[in-house]
Design an enzyme around this catalytic site. Structure first.
Site, PDB file in Angstrom:
ATOM      1  N   CYS A   1      39.844  33.642  36.501  1.00  0.00           N
ATOM      2  CA  CYS A   1      40.526  34.155  37.700  1.00  0.00           C
ATOM      3  C   CYS A   1      40.979  32.954  38.541  1.00  0.00           C
ATOM      4  CB  CYS A   1      39.597  35.059  38.502  1.00  0.00           C
ATOM      5  SG  CYS A   1      38.851  36.361  37.492  1.00  0.00           S
TER       6      CYS A   1
ATOM      7  N   HIS B   1      40.947  43.420  43.056  1.00  0.00           N
ATOM      8  CA  HIS B   1      41.858  42.391  43.597  1.00  0.00           C
ATOM      9  C   HIS B   1      43.351  42.727  43.498  1.00  0.00           C
ATOM     10  CE1 HIS B   1      38.142  40.314  43.649  1.00  0.00           C
ATOM     11  NE2 HIS B   1      38.184  39.884  42.416  1.00  0.00           N
TER      12      HIS B   1
ATOM     13  N   CYS C   1      31.306  31.934  44.793  1.00  0.00           N
ATOM     14  CA  CYS C   1      30.592  31.434  43.628  1.00  0.00           C
ATOM     15  C   CYS C   1      31.252  30.186  43.063  1.00  0.00           C
ATOM     16  CB  CYS C   1      30.491  32.533  42.575  1.00  0.00           C
ATOM     17  SG  CYS C   1      32.015  32.903  41.727  1.00  0.00           S
TER      18      CYS C   1
ATOM     19  N   SER D   1      35.420  44.074  40.459  1.00  0.00           N
ATOM     20  CA  SER D   1      36.323  43.149  41.140  1.00  0.00           C
ATOM     21  C   SER D   1      37.753  43.536  40.797  1.00  0.00           C
ATOM     22  CB  SER D   1      36.025  41.717  40.683  1.00  0.00           C
ATOM     23  OG  SER D   1      34.720  41.363  41.093  1.00  0.00           O
TER      24      SER D   1
ATOM     25  N   GLU E   1      24.495  27.997  40.248  1.00  0.00           N
ATOM     26  CA  GLU E   1      24.152  28.219  41.652  1.00  0.00           C
ATOM     27  C   GLU E   1      23.416  29.530  41.849  1.00  0.00           C
ATOM     28  OE1 GLU E   1      28.330  26.222  42.990  1.00  0.00           O
ATOM     29  OE2 GLU E   1      27.675  28.028  44.020  1.00  0.00           O
TER      30      GLU E   1
ATOM     31  N   ASN F   1      37.699  32.883  50.190  1.00  0.00           N
ATOM     32  CA  ASN F   1      37.109  31.607  50.576  1.00  0.00           C
ATOM     33  C   ASN F   1      37.959  30.479  50.014  1.00  0.00           C
ATOM     34  OD1 ASN F   1      34.342  31.463  51.905  1.00  0.00           O
ATOM     35  ND2 ASN F   1      34.165  33.197  50.514  1.00  0.00           N
TER      36      ASN F   1
ATOM     37  N   CYS G   1      32.519  30.200  33.557  1.00  0.00           N
ATOM     38  CA  CYS G   1      32.997  31.555  33.264  1.00  0.00           C
ATOM     39  C   CYS G   1      34.277  31.442  32.458  1.00  0.00           C
ATOM     40  CB  CYS G   1      33.261  32.321  34.562  1.00  0.00           C
ATOM     41  SG  CYS G   1      33.755  34.043  34.286  1.00  0.00           S
TER      42      CYS G   1
ATOM     43  N   CYS H   1      39.144  31.542  41.847  1.00  0.00           N
ATOM     44  CA  CYS H   1      37.695  31.392  41.805  1.00  0.00           C
ATOM     45  C   CYS H   1      37.322  29.995  41.284  1.00  0.00           C
ATOM     46  CB  CYS H   1      37.126  32.475  40.891  1.00  0.00           C
ATOM     47  SG  CYS H   1      35.400  32.232  40.451  1.00  0.00           S
TER      48      CYS H   1
ATOM     49  N   CYS I   1      21.550  36.106  45.035  1.00  0.00           N
ATOM     50  CA  CYS I   1      22.764  36.231  44.236  1.00  0.00           C
ATOM     51  C   CYS I   1      22.586  35.316  43.029  1.00  0.00           C
ATOM     52  CB  CYS I   1      23.951  35.817  45.095  1.00  0.00           C
ATOM     53  SG  CYS I   1      25.499  35.785  44.211  1.00  0.00           S
TER      54      CYS I   1
ATOM     55  N   GLY J   1      29.746  33.239  36.691  1.00  0.00           N
ATOM     56  CA  GLY J   1      29.806  33.909  35.396  1.00  0.00           C
ATOM     57  C   GLY J   1      30.065  35.395  35.488  1.00  0.00           C
TER      58      GLY J   1
HETATM   59  N1  SAH Z   1      32.316  37.602  37.438  1.00  0.00           N
HETATM   60  C1  SAH Z   1      31.914  38.668  38.273  1.00  0.00           C
HETATM   61  C2  SAH Z   1      30.789  38.310  39.209  1.00  0.00           C
HETATM   62  C3  SAH Z   1      30.819  36.943  39.807  1.00  0.00           C
HETATM   63  S1  SAH Z   1      32.142  36.603  40.926  1.00  0.00           S
HETATM   64  C4  SAH Z   1      33.100  39.214  39.035  1.00  0.00           C
HETATM   65  O1  SAH Z   1      34.146  38.578  39.050  1.00  0.00           O
HETATM   66  O2  SAH Z   1      32.969  40.290  39.585  1.00  0.00           O
HETATM   67  C5  SAH Z   1      31.558  37.493  42.350  1.00  0.00           C
HETATM   68  C6  SAH Z   1      32.651  37.894  43.314  1.00  0.00           C
HETATM   69  O3  SAH Z   1      33.163  36.738  44.003  1.00  0.00           O
HETATM   70  C7  SAH Z   1      33.828  38.572  42.650  1.00  0.00           C
HETATM   71  O4  SAH Z   1      34.169  39.760  43.323  1.00  0.00           O
HETATM   72  C8  SAH Z   1      34.897  37.519  42.798  1.00  0.00           C
HETATM   73  O5  SAH Z   1      36.155  38.081  42.762  1.00  0.00           O
HETATM   74  C9  SAH Z   1      34.553  36.880  44.117  1.00  0.00           C
HETATM   75  N2  SAH Z   1      35.212  35.595  44.356  1.00  0.00           N
HETATM   76  C10 SAH Z   1      35.452  34.607  43.470  1.00  0.00           C
HETATM   77  N3  SAH Z   1      36.103  33.582  44.076  1.00  0.00           N
HETATM   78  C11 SAH Z   1      36.273  33.932  45.361  1.00  0.00           C
HETATM   79  C12 SAH Z   1      36.882  33.296  46.493  1.00  0.00           C
HETATM   80  N4  SAH Z   1      37.438  32.104  46.394  1.00  0.00           N
HETATM   81  N5  SAH Z   1      36.870  33.963  47.676  1.00  0.00           N
HETATM   82  C13 SAH Z   1      36.280  35.178  47.779  1.00  0.00           C
HETATM   83  N6  SAH Z   1      35.697  35.832  46.752  1.00  0.00           N
HETATM   84  C14 SAH Z   1      35.703  35.222  45.557  1.00  0.00           C
HETATM   85 FE1  SF4 Z   2      34.525  34.643  36.391  1.00  0.00          FE
HETATM   86 FE2  SF4 Z   2      34.075  36.382  38.399  1.00  0.00          FE
HETATM   87 FE3  SF4 Z   2      35.077  33.919  38.873  1.00  0.00          FE
HETATM   88 FE4  SF4 Z   2      36.605  35.743  37.662  1.00  0.00          FE
HETATM   89  S1  SF4 Z   2      35.792  35.852  39.750  1.00  0.00           S
HETATM   90  S2  SF4 Z   2      36.396  33.592  37.034  1.00  0.00           S
HETATM   91  S3  SF4 Z   2      35.098  36.814  36.416  1.00  0.00           S
HETATM   92  S4  SF4 Z   2      33.079  34.384  38.067  1.00  0.00           S
END
Ligand code: SAH
Ligand code: SF4
Length: 388
Positions: free
Chosen positions: A117, A231, A348, A229, A93, A305, A113, A120, A106, A174
């Site tokens: 997490c 959290h 993402c 990130s 995406e 989200n 990935c 995500c 973006c 990723g």
């Molecule tokens: N892998 C990298 C970059 C991609 S994710 C990272 O984790 O930083 C980009 C951002 O989207 C990260 O801060 C991640 O924590 C956040 N993200 C992932 N899933 C999410 C969700 N369901 N709601 C809000 N933010 C989310």
């Molecule tokens: Fe990968 Fe970033 Fe999603 Fe964690 S939040 S699974 S590092 S894309």
């Protein structure tokens, strides 16, 4: 037979070598690059190159252009989410956001990935493969060319939108620092005076906190913004929300952030995906405030989200406001990020997740992932659906 190349995989030096291999003078490399920057990768359209060179390039360039598989528009045309199919069928995406005088792309750096997490959508689906540097660059090129040539004009666009990409954030699918070579290639392409000419300050790399790669990126001496990130600001919870914390716990991460700041003179921002009854308690505020002060970072709060197959949700409005106010009271520099384009599956991996689910597939790790994660022990209040 020579291996086919993706011209977007080549930096200025490699393009010069390619042109030299074809017995052409070096200014041809600059002409070729100018076409690529404008989003033209078909040699037959490169009208200022000699016919013999165009024919030779036609032979050299492999099929690398992604196909646009889906396009969703949200927030009155300000968020465009593109699902791209790569030549081997993998999907990623790319999101284009048009706010104020910015057009931010973006980009994804991996198909899937490996970081896992649990909140995500990309993490749920697992790792598919690394993107090449060219595949990352192409996402920027595609969005830029679409803006400049009006390809998005059939879709709603805000009337005041800018006509070229002004910012790039490595926050798509990723982990950019787990594919550092491709990420660096794309950063250089964006930053290059003969490439996209985007100042490094207009580039943001988001990482889960891969400490060794953070040091390598810092040593490049670029003035880009690093977003970490976080959290969770205690190791027990972070081990669950960001599993790579087990390899690089918070103390190690704090040192890496501090040395990033010292080496680049740039403040890091900490991302905090705010999840109801998981990381939204007063104890979380206190731990986050202490961590942010320790590393002198700015904090971005992003209410979670909804993610397919994960039952966690963003907290209610008053809880979000209390969380942000608590940080402000503790002297932390904090921004509450709006969840732009949520109606277009903002976070993402979500468009792809829905696409897969829509075609009857299941996300391997999604179901039950949230249940496995122990909820923060300090969280008070009645048992919620995550616990049940
Ligand atoms: N892998 C990298 C970059 C991609 S994710 C990272 O984790 O930083 C980009 C951002 O989207 C990260 O801060 C991640 O924590 C956040 N993200 C992932 N899933 C999410 C969700 N369901 N709601 C809000 N933010 C989310
Ligand atoms: Fe990968 Fe970033 Fe999603 Fe964690 S939040 S699974 S590092 S894309």
């Amino acid at each position: 037979m020579t291996t086919p190349v993706d011209p977007y995989d080549l930096d200025a030096d490699a393009l010069a070598v390619l042109v030299e291999d074809h017995g052409e003078p070096s200014f041809r490399a600059e002409q070729l690059r100018a076409w690529l920057v404008r989003g033209v990768d078909e040699p037959e359209r490169m009208t200022n190159l000699p016919a013999s060179m165009r024919a030779a390039l036609e032979e050299r360039f492999g099929p690398a252009r992604p196909a646009l598989e889906a396009h969703t528009v949200a927030d009155a045309g300000r968020t465009h989410k593109l699902l791209l199919a790569l030549p081997d069928g993998e999907r990623v995406e790319t999101v284009l956001m048009l706010y104020a005088d910015r057009a931010t792309v973006c980009v994804s750096t991996q198909a899937g990935c490996a970081m896992g997490c649990p909140f995500c959508a990309t993490g749920q689906a697992g790792f598919r493969r690394q993107l090449t540097g060219g595949e990352v660059v192409r996402q920027v090129v595609l969005a830029d060319a679409a803006l400049r040539t009006g390809q998005l004009a059939d879709r709603a666009l805000p009337s005041d939108h800018v006509d070229h990409v002004t910012n790039v954030v490595f926050m798509g699918m990723g982990e950019p620092l787990a594919n550092l070579d491709a990420t660096l290639h794309a950063i250089r392409w964006c930053n290059d005076p003969d490439g996209f000419r985007l100042g490094a300050r207009h580039l943001t790399v988001s990482t889960v906190g891969l400490v060794p790669a953070m040091a390598r990126l810092a040593s490049e001496g670029l003035q880009l913004t690093l977003a970490v990130s976080l959290h969770a600001a205690n190791d027990e919870l972070r081990d669950e929300l960001v599993p790579v914390n087990r390899q690089h716990p918070l103390d190690e991460l704090a040192d890496a952030i501090t040395s990033w700041r010292e080496r680049t003179n740039r403040r890091v921002s900490l991302e905090w995906c705010l999840i109801g009854d998981v990381n939204d308690s007063p104890r979380d505020v206190a731990e986050l405030a202490a961590f942010a002060r320790r590393v002198r970072a700015h904090v971005n709060i992003i209410p979670m989200n909804p993610t397919p197959g994960v039952r966690w949700r963003e907290p209610d409005g008053p809880t979000i406001r209390r969380f942000v106010a608590g940080l402000e009271d503790a002297g932390v520099n904090v921004t509450l990020r709006d969840t732009r384009g949520r109606d277009g599956d903002a976070a993402c991996g979500q468009l792809l997740a829905r696409y897969r689910l829509g075609s009857g597939a299941t996300l391997p790790a999604a179901v039950g992932a949230a249940d496995r994660v122990p909820v923060h022990t300090a969280t008070s209040g009645p048992d919620d659906e995550v616990m049940s």
